[in-house]
Design a protein around this motif. Structure first.
Motif, PDB file in Angstrom:
ATOM      1  N   ARG A 170      38.352  40.473  29.183  1.00 24.15           N
ATOM      2  CA  ARG A 170      39.435  40.516  30.107  1.00 24.15           C
ATOM      3  C   ARG A 170      39.215  40.779  31.500  1.00 24.15           C
ATOM      4  NH1 ARG A 170      41.387  45.103  32.252  1.00 24.15           N
ATOM      5  NH2 ARG A 170      40.088  46.244  31.024  1.00 24.15           N
ATOM      6  N   LYS A 171      38.248  41.419  31.742  1.00 21.15           N
ATOM      7  CA  LYS A 171      37.989  41.661  33.157  1.00 21.15           C
ATOM      8  C   LYS A 171      37.278  40.177  33.693  1.00 21.15           C
ATOM      9  CE  LYS A 171      36.788  46.356  34.724  1.00 21.15           C
ATOM     10  NZ  LYS A 171      35.683  47.075  34.944  1.00 21.15           N
ATOM     11  N   LEU A 172      36.559  39.580  32.862  1.00 17.07           N
ATOM     12  CA  LEU A 172      35.672  38.389  33.308  1.00 17.07           C
ATOM     13  C   LEU A 172      37.037  37.233  33.665  1.00 17.07           C
ATOM     14  CD1 LEU A 172      32.978  38.046  30.824  1.00 17.07           C
ATOM     15  CD2 LEU A 172      32.898  38.322  33.371  1.00 17.07           C
ATOM     16  N   ILE A 173      38.090  37.192  32.687  1.00 13.17           N
ATOM     17  CA  ILE A 173      39.146  36.263  32.841  1.00 13.17           C
ATOM     18  C   ILE A 173      39.823  36.570  34.368  1.00 13.17           C
ATOM     19  CG2 ILE A 173      41.349  35.707  32.165  1.00 13.17           C
ATOM     20  CD1 ILE A 173      40.329  35.781  29.352  1.00 13.17           C
ATOM     21  N   ASN A 174      39.902  37.930  34.451  1.00 16.23           N
ATOM     22  CA  ASN A 174      40.631  38.154  35.824  1.00 16.23           C
ATOM     23  C   ASN A 174      39.519  37.866  37.157  1.00 16.23           C
ATOM     24  OD1 ASN A 174      42.621  39.687  36.944  1.00 16.23           O
ATOM     25  ND2 ASN A 174      42.246  41.642  36.040  1.00 16.23           N
ATOM     26  N   LEU A 175      38.442  37.955  36.912  1.00 12.43           N
ATOM     27  CA  LEU A 175      37.331  37.663  38.073  1.00 12.43           C
ATOM     28  C   LEU A 175      37.543  36.306  38.302  1.00 12.43           C
ATOM     29  CD1 LEU A 175      35.200  39.230  39.225  1.00 12.43           C
ATOM     30  CD2 LEU A 175      33.678  38.247  37.790  1.00 12.43           C
ATOM     31  N   GLN A 176      37.527  35.329  36.958  1.00 11.67           N
ATOM     32  CA  GLN A 176      37.648  34.036  37.106  1.00 11.67           C
ATOM     33  C   GLN A 176      38.956  33.306  37.893  1.00 11.67           C
ATOM     34  OE1 GLN A 176      35.754  31.303  35.311  1.00 11.67           O
ATOM     35  NE2 GLN A 176      36.792  30.166  36.876  1.00 11.67           N
ATOM     36  N   PHE A 177      39.891  34.245  37.554  1.00 10.01           N
ATOM     37  CA  PHE A 177      41.282  33.784  38.229  1.00 10.01           C
ATOM     38  C   PHE A 177      41.384  34.350  39.666  1.00 10.01           C
ATOM     39  CE2 PHE A 177      45.715  33.707  39.153  1.00 10.01           C
ATOM     40  CZ  PHE A 177      46.083  32.404  38.555  1.00 10.01           C
ATOM     41  N   ASP A 178      40.663  35.388  40.272  1.00  9.31           N
ATOM     42  CA  ASP A 178      40.192  35.600  41.409  1.00  9.31           C
ATOM     43  C   ASP A 178      39.591  34.527  42.205  1.00  9.31           C
ATOM     44  OD1 ASP A 178      41.305  38.184  41.186  1.00  9.31           O
ATOM     45  OD2 ASP A 178      39.542  39.314  41.095  1.00  9.31           O
ATOM     46  N   LEU A 179      38.460  34.277  41.579  1.00  9.13           N
ATOM     47  CA  LEU A 179      37.654  33.146  42.140  1.00  9.13           C
ATOM     48  C   LEU A 179      38.451  31.675  42.419  1.00  9.13           C
ATOM     49  CD1 LEU A 179      34.880  31.952  43.097  1.00  9.13           C
ATOM     50  CD2 LEU A 179      34.512  31.580  40.661  1.00  9.13           C
ATOM     51  N   VAL A 180      39.133  31.271  41.316  1.00  2.00           N
ATOM     52  CA  VAL A 180      39.985  30.025  41.475  1.00  2.00           C
ATOM     53  C   VAL A 180      40.994  30.124  42.481  1.00  2.00           C
ATOM     54  CG1 VAL A 180      41.351  28.441  40.114  1.00  2.00           C
ATOM     55  CG2 VAL A 180      39.452  29.342  39.114  1.00  2.00           C
ATOM     56  N   SER A 181      41.797  31.345  42.206  1.00  2.00           N
ATOM     57  CA  SER A 181      42.805  31.467  42.977  1.00  2.00           C
ATOM     58  C   SER A 181      42.734  31.649  44.525  1.00  2.00           C
ATOM     59  CB  SER A 181      43.914  32.613  42.450  1.00  2.00           C
ATOM     60  OG  SER A 181      43.219  33.916  42.857  1.00  2.00           O
ATOM     61  N   GLN A 183      42.782  40.763  49.403  1.00  2.00           N
ATOM     62  CA  GLN A 183      42.554  41.573  48.029  1.00  2.00           C
ATOM     63  C   GLN A 183      41.729  41.451  47.134  1.00  2.00           C
ATOM     64  OE1 GLN A 183      44.647  44.368  47.544  1.00  2.00           O
ATOM     65  NE2 GLN A 183      45.055  44.319  49.516  1.00  2.00           N
ATOM     66  N   ALA A 184      41.847  40.018  46.562  1.00  2.00           N
ATOM     67  CA  ALA A 184      40.823  39.859  45.499  1.00  2.00           C
ATOM     68  C   ALA A 184      39.788  38.885  46.099  1.00  2.00           C
ATOM     69  CB  ALA A 184      41.574  39.122  44.507  1.00  2.00           C
ATOM     70  N   THR A 185      38.754  38.994  45.876  1.00  2.00           N
ATOM     71  CA  THR A 185      37.590  38.362  46.299  1.00  2.00           C
ATOM     72  C   THR A 185      36.424  38.077  45.458  1.00  2.00           C
ATOM     73  OG1 THR A 185      36.984  40.192  47.933  1.00  2.00           O
ATOM     74  CG2 THR A 185      38.082  38.236  49.061  1.00  2.00           C
ATOM     75  N   PHE A 186      35.607  37.215  45.596  1.00  2.00           N
ATOM     76  CA  PHE A 186      34.561  36.932  44.841  1.00  2.00           C
ATOM     77  C   PHE A 186      33.326  36.625  45.713  1.00  2.00           C
ATOM     78  CE2 PHE A 186      31.519  34.719  41.920  1.00  2.00           C
ATOM     79  CZ  PHE A 186      31.840  35.204  40.841  1.00  2.00           C
ATOM     80  N   LEU A 218      34.641  56.101  46.631  1.00  2.00           N
ATOM     81  CA  LEU A 218      36.189  55.653  46.874  1.00  2.00           C
ATOM     82  C   LEU A 218      37.166  56.520  45.853  1.00  2.00           C
ATOM     83  CD1 LEU A 218      35.157  51.760  46.095  1.00  2.00           C
ATOM     84  CD2 LEU A 218      35.382  53.057  48.162  1.00  2.00           C
ATOM     85  N   THR A 219      38.447  56.431  46.286  1.00  2.00           N
ATOM     86  CA  THR A 219      39.392  57.136  45.842  1.00  2.00           C
ATOM     87  C   THR A 219      39.726  56.910  43.981  1.00  2.00           C
ATOM     88  OG1 THR A 219      40.879  55.693  46.350  1.00  2.00           O
ATOM     89  CG2 THR A 219      40.619  57.401  47.763  1.00  2.00           C
ATOM     90  N   ARG A 220      39.444  55.504  43.727  1.00  2.00           N
ATOM     91  CA  ARG A 220      39.577  55.376  42.371  1.00  2.00           C
ATOM     92  C   ARG A 220      38.779  54.036  42.174  1.00  2.00           C
ATOM     93  NH1 ARG A 220      42.727  50.732  42.298  1.00  2.00           N
ATOM     94  NH2 ARG A 220      43.926  50.629  43.905  1.00  2.00           N
ATOM     95  N   ASN A 221      38.819  53.510  41.167  1.00  2.00           N
ATOM     96  CA  ASN A 221      38.157  52.420  40.377  1.00  2.00           C
ATOM     97  C   ASN A 221      38.915  51.082  40.995  1.00  2.00           C
ATOM     98  OD1 ASN A 221      37.688  50.567  37.821  1.00  2.00           O
ATOM     99  ND2 ASN A 221      35.861  51.122  38.810  1.00  2.00           N
ATOM    100  N   TYR A 222      38.149  50.521  41.949  1.00  2.00           N
ATOM    101  CA  TYR A 222      38.681  49.079  42.574  1.00  2.00           C
ATOM    102  C   TYR A 222      38.118  48.121  42.182  1.00  2.00           C
ATOM    103  CZ  TYR A 222      40.962  52.163  46.100  1.00  2.00           C
ATOM    104  OH  TYR A 222      41.738  53.132  46.653  1.00  2.00           O
ATOM    105  N   GLY A 223      37.123  48.096  41.509  1.00  2.00           N
ATOM    106  CA  GLY A 223      36.176  46.973  40.848  1.00  2.00           C
ATOM    107  C   GLY A 223      35.116  46.694  41.688  1.00  2.00           C
ATOM    108  N   GLN A 224      34.116  46.162  41.016  1.00  2.00           N
ATOM    109  CA  GLN A 224      32.676  45.807  41.498  1.00  2.00           C
ATOM    110  C   GLN A 224      32.747  45.286  42.943  1.00  2.00           C
ATOM    111  OE1 GLN A 224      30.280  43.461  39.339  1.00  2.00           O
ATOM    112  NE2 GLN A 224      28.513  43.411  40.563  1.00  2.00           N
ATOM    113  N   HIS A 225      33.406  44.174  43.133  1.00  2.00           N
ATOM    114  CA  HIS A 225      33.450  43.352  44.514  1.00  2.00           C
ATOM    115  C   HIS A 225      34.107  44.292  45.502  1.00  2.00           C
ATOM    116  CE1 HIS A 225      31.996  39.352  42.950  1.00  2.00           C
ATOM    117  NE2 HIS A 225      32.376  39.983  41.721  1.00  2.00           N
ATOM    118  N   ALA A 226      35.407  44.892  45.389  1.00  2.00           N
ATOM    119  CA  ALA A 226      35.815  45.792  46.301  1.00  2.00           C
ATOM    120  C   ALA A 226      34.870  46.920  46.741  1.00  2.00           C
ATOM    121  CB  ALA A 226      37.355  46.444  45.715  1.00  2.00           C
ATOM    122  N   ALA A 227      33.975  47.431  45.876  1.00  2.00           N
ATOM    123  CA  ALA A 227      33.313  48.437  46.080  1.00  2.00           C
ATOM    124  C   ALA A 227      32.182  47.991  47.099  1.00  2.00           C
ATOM    125  CB  ALA A 227      32.580  49.018  44.793  1.00  2.00           C
ATOM    126  N   VAL A 228      31.797  46.711  46.658  1.00  2.00           N
ATOM    127  CA  VAL A 228      30.523  46.298  47.470  1.00  2.00           C
ATOM    128  C   VAL A 228      31.096  46.016  49.065  1.00  2.00           C
ATOM    129  CG1 VAL A 228      29.182  44.161  47.822  1.00  2.00           C
ATOM    130  CG2 VAL A 228      29.406  45.109  45.472  1.00  2.00           C
TER     131      VAL A 228
END
Ligand code: UDP
Ligand code: MG
Length: 321
Positions: free
Chosen positions: A206-217, A171-174, A64-74
């Motif tokens: 910080r990342k966990l809170i972000n992830l939680q928000f992805d999930l809820v939102s 964009q943001a998925t869990f 990948l071109t940069r760090n997109y996060g675990q879920h995006a990578a999967v």
């Protein structure tokens, strides 16, 4: 064919050991396989090591071109996978590769679309497990699926579920939540959990809170609605307070009400309430726009059964099963 998808972010110390343990397991499955490593913008030697692996049979490396996060990578791994069954797992050997055959067996024998996992005796610090408990609880309530451990990425999915997930451009998925949303038969089994082989967790609070928000939102607009509820409550309290003041003033006289100062508060409360309410209504619209923008399919058909051609009607029923 079976695809194994592994996101990798700065895991140079682990990769050789991972390969050493993974290889015999997948060969033991006795069927075609592909191992897909997705390098999520690692800044250490991970990518070089992976490139070295890519000359081996059955190994694909996605950079990948940069760090997109675990879920995006999967997800990136999903998009290049071609297996009928897809297994995701972490690179850090917290998910023992030896559990893969069990996942596949469960999936095939039970005809499941998604096989989730519960980490038996999770080996992580309290800092890491406590937020997970919250995530699990929220995930259960929002998606209404009784899955006990959403965080464990050692999971198996059927092709159909993967295709549905790829088709919704979010964009943001869990992933575990989205997969469950798209699957018909979901089950979960217990798997072992090990200490991280080397390095540290990439999930600070910080990342966990972000992830939680992805999930809820991505599964509800409760946070937006919350403002509205709060607004209604506040406005009602303000009005009620005004009423109480009015009565008390009539009984005790102007002196008691501090010459109108209290009344001002009551009016203010009501107004603040109305403001929140207005904000909430706006939020409601934003929520709807958001849902539109996500373009998640309204429904998903699992399969079509039709008994060949319907007689007398000029309509070609698809002859699938
Ligand atoms: N990972 C990734 N991108 C990131 C963070 C993590 O691809 O931005 C990968 C990481 O290499 C590992 C997996 O996701 O394979 C899980 O990460 P980690 O072990 O740090 O998470 P934890 O086990 O604490 O949930
Ligand atoms: Mg880990």
């Amino acid at each position: 064919m079976i695809s194994i998808i592994i996101p990798v972010f700065n895991e140079e110390e682990v990769l050789f050991h991972l390969m050493e343990r993974l290889r015999p397991v997948v060969q033991g499955l006795g069927r075609p396989y592909e191992i897909i490593f997705v390098d999520d913008g690692s800044r250490d030697k991970s990518l070089d090591i992976l490139k070295g692996f890519s000359s081996q049979p059955g190994v694909k490396v996605v950079e990948l071109t940069r760090n997109y996060g675990q879920h995006a990578a999967v997800f990136a791994g999903f998009s290049v996978s071609s297996g009928d069954m897809i297994v995701t797992m972490d690179a850090d050997l917290q998910n023992p590769p030896e559990e893969i055959p069990k996942l596949i067996r469960t999936m095939e024998e039970g005809g499941f679309d998604v096989v989730g996992t519960i980490r038996r005796e999770r080996k992580d610090s309290l800092f890491r497990t406590l937020p997970s408990k919250v995530i699990n609880m929220v995930a259960r309530r929002i998606t209404k699926v009784k899955m006990s451990d959403w965080g464990c990425m050692l999971r198996a999915y059927r092709r159909s579920v993967i295709d549905r997930m790829i088709n919704c451009h979010e964009q943001a998925t869990f992933i575990p939540a989205l997969a469950t949303y798209f699957a018909k038969n979901v089950t979960e089994i217990e798997v072992e959990h090990e200490e991280r082989f080397a390095g540290e967790s990439h999930y600070p609070l910080r990342k966990l809170i972000n992830l939680q928000f992805d999930l809820v939102s991505s599964f509800s607009d409760f946070p937006l609605k919350f403002i509205m509820y709060a607004g209604v409550l506040m406005a009602l309290l303000g009005v009620g307070f005004g009423g109480v003041l009015g009565v008390a003033r009539a009984v005790y006289g102007a002196k008691w009400a501090a010459e109108g100062v209290f009344t001002l508060f009551a009016v203010l409360f009501a107004f603040v309430g109305f403001q929140f309410l207005a904000l909430g209504i706006m939020g409601e619209y934003v929520g709807r726009i958001y849902r539109e923008v996500r373009r998640r399919p309204e429904f998903v058909i699992e399969k079509i059964y039709a008994a060949g051609q319907a007689p007398g009607i000029g309509f070609q029923a698809s002859g699938k099963e």
